[in-house]
Design a protein around this motif. Structure first.
Motif, PDB file in Angstrom:
ATOM      1  N   TYR A 423      84.383  -1.375 -28.329  1.00 52.83           N
ATOM      2  CA  TYR A 423      85.671  -0.691 -28.556  1.00 52.83           C
ATOM      3  C   TYR A 423      86.239  -1.522 -29.919  1.00 52.83           C
ATOM      4  N   ARG A 424      86.290  -2.702 -29.153  1.00 55.13           N
ATOM      5  CA  ARG A 424      86.575  -4.190 -30.386  1.00 55.13           C
ATOM      6  C   ARG A 424      86.112  -4.068 -31.850  1.00 55.13           C
ATOM      7  N   ALA A 425      85.063  -3.485 -31.527  1.00 61.13           N
ATOM      8  CA  ALA A 425      84.299  -3.929 -33.028  1.00 61.13           C
ATOM      9  C   ALA A 425      83.829  -2.518 -33.692  1.00 61.13           C
ATOM     10  N   LEU A 426      84.226  -1.807 -33.238  1.00 64.30           N
ATOM     11  CA  LEU A 426      84.152  -0.234 -33.771  1.00 64.30           C
ATOM     12  C   LEU A 426      86.234  -0.004 -34.704  1.00 64.30           C
ATOM     13  N   LYS A 427      87.355  -0.504 -33.561  1.00 60.22           N
ATOM     14  CA  LYS A 427      87.995  -0.694 -34.304  1.00 60.22           C
ATOM     15  C   LYS A 427      88.092  -1.523 -35.764  1.00 60.22           C
ATOM     16  N   GLU A 428      87.331  -2.424 -35.416  1.00 60.84           N
ATOM     17  CA  GLU A 428      87.781  -3.911 -36.848  1.00 60.84           C
ATOM     18  C   GLU A 428      86.483  -2.738 -37.624  1.00 60.84           C
ATOM     19  N   GLU A 429      86.174  -2.300 -37.566  1.00 63.90           N
ATOM     20  CA  GLU A 429      84.988  -1.270 -38.643  1.00 63.90           C
ATOM     21  C   GLU A 429      85.714   0.245 -39.062  1.00 63.90           C
ATOM     22  N   GLY A 430      87.304   0.178 -38.138  1.00 62.03           N
ATOM     23  CA  GLY A 430      88.106   1.333 -38.974  1.00 62.03           C
ATOM     24  C   GLY A 430      88.005   2.404 -38.562  1.00 62.03           C
ATOM     25  N   GLU A 435      86.717   9.547 -33.502  1.00 58.23           N
ATOM     26  CA  GLU A 435      85.109   8.638 -33.584  1.00 58.23           C
ATOM     27  C   GLU A 435      84.975   7.550 -32.247  1.00 58.23           C
ATOM     28  N   ILE A 436      85.907   6.318 -31.912  1.00 58.34           N
ATOM     29  CA  ILE A 436      85.099   5.999 -30.829  1.00 58.34           C
ATOM     30  C   ILE A 436      84.784   6.569 -29.612  1.00 58.34           C
ATOM     31  N   ASP A 437      85.457   7.778 -29.695  1.00 55.93           N
ATOM     32  CA  ASP A 437      85.786   9.124 -28.265  1.00 55.93           C
ATOM     33  C   ASP A 437      84.404   9.955 -28.740  1.00 55.93           C
ATOM     34  N   ARG A 438      84.276   9.387 -29.430  1.00 55.82           N
ATOM     35  CA  ARG A 438      82.768  10.380 -29.850  1.00 55.82           C
ATOM     36  C   ARG A 438      81.325   9.910 -29.020  1.00 55.82           C
ATOM     37  N   ILE A 439      81.921   8.129 -30.078  1.00 58.03           N
ATOM     38  CA  ILE A 439      80.475   7.128 -29.753  1.00 58.03           C
ATOM     39  C   ILE A 439      80.146   7.151 -28.061  1.00 58.03           C
ATOM     40  N   PHE A 440      81.174   6.524 -27.560  1.00 61.66           N
ATOM     41  CA  PHE A 440      81.812   6.220 -26.157  1.00 61.66           C
ATOM     42  C   PHE A 440      81.152   7.576 -25.103  1.00 61.66           C
ATOM     43  N   ARG A 441      80.895   9.003 -25.786  1.00 60.68           N
ATOM     44  CA  ARG A 441      80.413   9.741 -25.054  1.00 60.68           C
ATOM     45  C   ARG A 441      79.326  10.712 -25.805  1.00 60.68           C
ATOM     46  N   THR A 442      78.811   9.641 -26.220  1.00 61.18           N
ATOM     47  CA  THR A 442      77.304   9.843 -27.273  1.00 61.18           C
ATOM     48  C   THR A 442      76.053   8.985 -26.224  1.00 61.18           C
ATOM     49  N   PRO A 443      74.735   9.593 -25.423  1.00 59.73           N
ATOM     50  CA  PRO A 443      73.796   8.593 -24.843  1.00 59.73           C
ATOM     51  C   PRO A 443      73.266   8.283 -25.728  1.00 59.73           C
TER      52      PRO A 443
END
Length: 528
Positions: A423-430, A435-443
């Motif tokens: 999560y912190r890495a994705l936040k640093e990418e802006g 988008e973060i929620d979608r990535i966290f739900r992708t196998p």
């Protein structure tokens, strides 16, 4: 009496020829003198050479003398030259008139066969480099650096910026080489050949996060340097040239070829016979690979607790809920010498200690055998009794967090997501929350912890969080009643997956521990 014929003066062409021959040597001597005078930048002083700075790992030792683990930037521990000698003198090798341990014979034979005969600079190697490498462009002959020059380069690394132009880089390389020669001469003046060889083995990198021969011997073979046999010593000397390319773990075939080259050079140097070379070259590389990590090994939670305590800063009021809690923390910090030890104590130069670089030895009350039993017992109880009950409850209810609403359960998962490195890495990418929620739900391929071992599977990061939320955890502390010494400390089942320390950080109901206080009050005040 016969009249002597006067000598004819040399022709100008001959004089020019001799001048051309000797000009490079004169120029080299001039450059060395100018380098020694500091014209091209400062050189390490004699004081720095006598006390070379390198990152030494801090060792945490049990009460029975075992190394529980280390804190490090570079996993390095020093050994003296005498500590390289095997207990069995029959394993010593004869080289240049000296009885030396296998690792020293392998090093000298491979890197600097005339090591005993020069004072830091090998003129014969320089001539070879000049002819074969410079004139004939045959780079396979190497750079001609002696062991002492390589030590100088590792102790005081070159400053060669790849962004510079070719001429600037070449000039900087020449200057760096001259500095290494002067430093090598100083090292030879300050130290014996044995000390220089030991320093070299202690300073170089061997790959797999192992720096120095002690760490390398433990990482690859689970041995101490004096226990290394001949072929193992050849592997470690060979891997230094290119730790990744010749890694026996990652590139076995390359490591085999490199090891056999070291054995061949040992035979050429006379350290072993050609028959021994042939028989040893036919053997496989047998590893006992034990890479060192902060996440692995014994007493991981205890080590982390110790690191936090020794690096602690003075308490700040804003970090505590009540004034009483804050006052107790201040008393603990002021009265307990272990809290903030690295900041309360200073080195000879007045700077505070660095637990990762200063090579401290921390002696603890932990008993390594009791610690092992405690870790095994807790894992067995969780695996065979506690976790099966949790799994059965989840199967019957289909609810992970009992007595909670859907909103409360979602809040728990979202909070765990925000605490994750992903999560912190994705936040640093802006990335946005959507988008973060979608990535966290992708196998995606992932590795999860189970009490039957780690498993590789396909899970979404969100499902991985839910999986690990289902894992039951526990803490375990064993204290010697007579002294208050902690003999075993377990903060959880696996430090790699669960950083939360159940022994120190975990909040729990007081349970039956209240009984002695209630009974004492009843006896003392009520006369019961």
């Amino acid at each position: 009496m016969k009249k002597q014929t006067p000598h004819k003066p040399l022709p100008k062409s001959v004089k020019w020829l001799w001048g051309i021959v000797f000009a490079p040597f004169a120029l080299l001597l001039l450059l060395l003198l100018l380098t020694a005078a500091g014209l091209f930048g400062r050189l390490p002083s004699f004081e720095e050479l006598e006390n070379p700075k390198s990152n030494l790992a801090t060792e945490i030792l049990s009460s029975d003398g075992k190394v529980l683990g280390t804190f490090f930037v570079q996993n390095r521990s020093y050994v003296q030259y005498d500590e390289l000698f095997p207990l069995d003198s029959a394993q010593l090798l004869r080289l240049d008139g000296y009885d030396v341990p296998p690792i020293i014979a392998a090093l000298i034979s491979t890197e600097d066969v005339r090591y005993r005969g020069h004072s830091g600079i090998d003129l014969m190697s320089l001539v070879r480099v000049g002819v074969k490498t410079v004139l004939m462009q045959n780079t396979s002959q190497g750079g001609g650096s002696t062991i002492t020059q390589q030590l100088a380069k590792n102790l005081f690394p070159r400053d060669i910026n790849e962004n510079r132009g070719k001429i600037a880089r070449t000039t900087k390389l020449v200057v760096s080489k001259l500095k290494e020669w002067i430093t090598a001469l100083k090292l030879e003046y300050n130290y014996t050949k044995e000390e220089i060889a030991a320093m070299y083995l202690n300073i170089v990198e061997y790959g797999s996060n192992a720096y120095g021969i002690k760490s390398a011997a433990h990482t690859f073979f689970n041995k101490t340097p004096d226990q290394l046999n001949l072929q193992e010593a050849a592997v470690l000397v060979g891997v230094v040239n290119a730790p990744t390319r010749y890694s026996p773990v990652r590139n076995y075939d390359n490591a085999m070829a490199r090891r056999n080259l070291v054995l061949a050079r040992m035979a050429e140097a006379g350290a072993i016979t050609h028959a021994e070379r042939d028989s040893l070259s036919a053997l496989p590389i047998t590893l006992n690979y034990r890479p060192v990590s902060h996440n692995d090994g014994q007493a991981t939670y205890f080590r982390e607790m110790l690191r936090q305590v020794m690096n602690a800063r003075p308490p700040k009021r804003r970090n505590f809920y009540t004034e009483w809690d804050y006052e107790q923390a201040v008393k603990e910090y002021e009265n307990n010498p272990i809290y903030g030890w690295c900041h309360k104590n200073t080195k000879a130069d007045g700077t505070p200690y660095n637990i990762y670089k200063d090579g401290l030895k921390i002696y603890t009350t932990i008993n390594s055998t009791m610690q092992q039993y405690a870790e095994e017992a807790m894992l067995k109880q969780l695996r065979t009794v506690i976790q099966p009950k949790m799994d059965a409850q989840y199967r019957s209810t289909k609810v992970l967090f009992q007595n909670t609403s859907a909103e409360e359960r979602e809040k728990i998962v979202r909070q765990a997501m925000r605490y994750s490195d992903r999560y912190r890495a994705l936040k640093e990418e802006g990335r946005s929350e959507a988008e973060i929620d979608r990535i966290f739900r992708t196998p995606c391929p992932t590795r999860v912890f189970t009490y039957r071992g780690e498993r590789d599977t396909i899970l979404s990061p969100r499902d991985s969080i839910l999986h690990h939320k289902r894992i039951m955890r526990a803490g375990f502390v064993a204290i010697e009643p007579q002294t208050g010494r902690v003999k075993a400390y377990v903060g959880g089942p696996n430090f790699r997956y669960f950083k939360y320390d159940m022994a120190k950080q975990g909040k729990r109901q007081i349970g039956s521990t209240i009984k002695p206080f209630v009974y004492t009050f009843a006896i003392d005040h009520l006369g019961l």
